[in-house]
Design an enzyme around this catalytic site. Sequence first.
Site, mmCIF file in Angstrom:
data_model
loop_
_atom_site.group_PDB
_atom_site.id
_atom_site.type_symbol
_atom_site.label_atom_id
_atom_site.label_comp_id
_atom_site.label_asym_id
_atom_site.label_seq_id
_atom_site.Cartn_x
_atom_site.Cartn_y
_atom_site.Cartn_z
ATOM 1 N N TYR A 1 0.850 -1.188 0.000
ATOM 2 C CA TYR A 1 0.000 0.000 0.000
ATOM 3 C C TYR A 1 0.886 1.239 0.000
ATOM 4 C CZ TYR A 1 -3.464 3.500 0.898
ATOM 5 O OH TYR A 1 -4.256 4.603 0.757
ATOM 6 N N GLN B 1 -10.443 0.665 1.484
ATOM 7 C CA GLN B 1 -10.954 -0.194 0.414
ATOM 8 C C GLN B 1 -9.830 -0.894 -0.342
ATOM 9 O OE1 GLN B 1 -11.404 3.097 0.739
ATOM 10 N NE2 GLN B 1 -11.217 4.198 -1.195
ATOM 11 N N ASN C 1 -2.952 6.318 6.768
ATOM 12 C CA ASN C 1 -3.642 7.077 7.802
ATOM 13 C C ASN C 1 -4.381 6.149 8.749
ATOM 14 O OD1 ASN C 1 -5.982 6.239 6.477
ATOM 15 N ND2 ASN C 1 -6.277 8.196 5.427
ATOM 16 N N SER D 1 2.721 9.261 11.124
ATOM 17 C CA SER D 1 4.155 9.358 11.373
ATOM 18 C C SER D 1 4.468 10.185 12.610
ATOM 19 C CB SER D 1 4.836 9.976 10.157
ATOM 20 O OG SER D 1 6.223 9.773 10.208
ATOM 21 N N GLN E 1 8.481 15.973 9.852
ATOM 22 C CA GLN E 1 7.479 14.986 10.227
ATOM 23 C C GLN E 1 6.096 15.601 10.298
ATOM 24 O OE1 GLN E 1 9.328 12.136 9.522
ATOM 25 N NE2 GLN E 1 7.769 11.392 10.917
ATOM 26 N N HIS F 1 3.612 15.657 7.294
ATOM 27 C CA HIS F 1 3.017 14.423 6.754
ATOM 28 C C HIS F 1 1.494 14.492 6.763
ATOM 29 C CE1 HIS F 1 6.002 11.465 5.626
ATOM 30 N NE2 HIS F 1 6.747 11.818 6.633
ATOM 31 N N GLU G 1 8.604 6.163 16.660
ATOM 32 C CA GLU G 1 8.901 5.589 15.344
ATOM 33 C C GLU G 1 10.317 6.001 14.925
ATOM 34 O OE1 GLU G 1 7.173 5.878 10.763
ATOM 35 O OE2 GLU G 1 6.669 7.420 12.230
ATOM 36 N N HIS G 2 10.598 7.292 14.990
ATOM 37 C CA HIS G 2 11.923 7.832 14.673
ATOM 38 C C HIS G 2 12.497 8.512 15.911
ATOM 39 C CE1 HIS G 2 9.504 8.223 10.866
ATOM 40 N NE2 HIS G 2 10.555 7.585 10.381
ATOM 41 N N ASP H 1 14.121 8.436 5.313
ATOM 42 C CA ASP H 1 12.861 8.412 4.569
ATOM 43 C C ASP H 1 13.081 8.120 3.093
ATOM 44 O OD1 ASP H 1 10.886 8.734 6.424
ATOM 45 O OD2 ASP H 1 10.465 10.833 5.972
ATOM 46 N N GLU I 1 4.219 -36.457 29.381
ATOM 47 C CA GLU I 1 3.077 -35.748 28.784
ATOM 48 C C GLU I 1 1.933 -36.703 28.461
ATOM 49 O OE1 GLU I 1 4.486 -33.521 25.437
ATOM 50 O OE2 GLU I 1 5.452 -32.000 26.698
ATOM 51 N N HIS J 1 3.687 -40.660 20.536
ATOM 52 C CA HIS J 1 4.936 -39.962 20.258
ATOM 53 C C HIS J 1 6.132 -40.873 20.551
ATOM 54 C CE1 HIS J 1 2.455 -36.395 20.070
ATOM 55 N NE2 HIS J 1 3.516 -35.608 19.866
#
Length: 427
Positions: free
Chosen positions: A124, A186, A209, A233, A255, A258, A321-322, A355, A409, A414
Amino acid sequence: MKISGYSGTEDLGALVKRPLHEALELEGKVQKVLDTVREKGDEALIDFTRKFDGVELDSLKYLQSEVKDYTNRVSAELREALQKAYNNIFTFHHSQKSDSQKIETMPGVFCWREDRAIEKVGLYIPGGTAPLVSTVLMLGVPARVAGCEEVVLCTPPDKGGKINPAILYAAELCGINNIYSVGGAQAIAGMAFGTESIPKVDKIFGPGNQYVTCAKMLVQRSGIAIDMPAGPSEVLVWCDDGANPSFVASDLLAQAEHGVDSQVMVVCESRHFATQIQEAVELQLSSLPRKEIAREVLKNSRIIIANAENAIEVINEYAPEHLIIQRKNLSQGINDIVNVGSVFLGPFTPESAGDYASGTNHTLPTNGYARTYSGVSLDSFVKKVTFQEISRSGLEGLEKVISPMAEAEELEAHKRAVLIRLGKVFE
C-alpha cells in the site's frame, strides 16, 4: 508546542500521550468498507473511490502501456535520484540475506533453517495529501530481493484519476507490474479478500492514515498477515543545549508536514533551549507550503525538559517511530534505549535521509508499537523454515530424551513413533 518538565515524578503517560481517535467508531466505519468490498468486489472499490476521492474510474488496473506513457514524464533528475536511492536500499537489504547453517545438536542430529519468500504480497502506497514515491522503493526493493512471486501495488488516484508518474517509475524500477489505482481502507480490503481485478495476497505492507491502519488490523483477524501497525508518522528529537535549534526545528517540521494526525516531540535540557526551538519552528513554518497541516500537528506536540537519565525514560515510554539524537555525547545511554523504530545519530543525520535514500527502511512501527515490533526488513518478506535430518544412531541417542518426555506428557504415540523405527518392542 507546549513546554513541560519531567524530573521523574510527573505523570509520564500524560506527557507523552498521543492524539486519540474514537477507536470503536473508526472500526465500525472501516468494517463496513471491508464487508462491502468482500461482497461486491470491483464495484465497491469504484464506488468508494468516487465517494472518498471524488474520482470516477473506468478500471482499476494500470496497463503496461499506460505505465510507460506516464513514466516518460518523470524528469531525468528525479529518475537519477530514484535510481541512486534504489541502489542504496537494495545494497542494505541484500546484506540482510543469510546463509543456511547446518547445526549438529548432538551426534547424528542435524538441524538448519532456510528462507522461503512469501509468494503473494500487497504493497500500500499512500498518495492522498502526498504521493509517497519513496515507499514504493522501501517495500518493492526487499520484495524483489526476497524473491516474492507476485507483488500487488495499490495507491490512490489523484484528482484526475491518475497515479503519480514518479510512483509508476519507482514501481517499474522494482519490477512491479500489478498496479491498481485505489486507496484507503478499500484498497486494503481488495488485497486482503481479492476482487475481479485485484489478486488476493498473503501479506499486506505499507503505512497509511488511521483508516488504512485500522483496516490492516481488522483484516489480520481474517487471517491476512500484515507488516505492522504503521499509522500516522512521528518523531522524537533528543538534544542538548549544544545542538543547533534550526536543525531540530527542521526535523520536527519534516514529520509534521506528513498529516494532521502526526506528532512530533522533543526532549531537551533547558527551558532556554526549548524556547529557541519554538522560535526556530515558527521561523521555518511560515514559508512551508504545507504549513497549515504542520501547525495542526504542533498543537498536539510537546517539548519536555529532562536530564539524560529521565530523557531515556521518556524515550522508552513514548517508543517513537523515529528517534533523532543531536547531543555532544552520542553514545551516552544509547544501550538503554530499547523502544524505538529507527535511530538517527548526529547533527548531519536528518530523518529525511532514512525516509528516502540512506538505505534503511522507513516503514516503521508507530503509536508505541516500537515496544514489540521491528521495522520492515528483508525478513518481513520471507518465512523461516526449519529442517532436520537424523541418522539411526542419532535417533538412538534422542530416544533416551524423547521417551521419558513423551511419558511425562502421556503421549504414548509420540514415544512409539521413535521406538518402532529402532525396532524396539513396546507393550
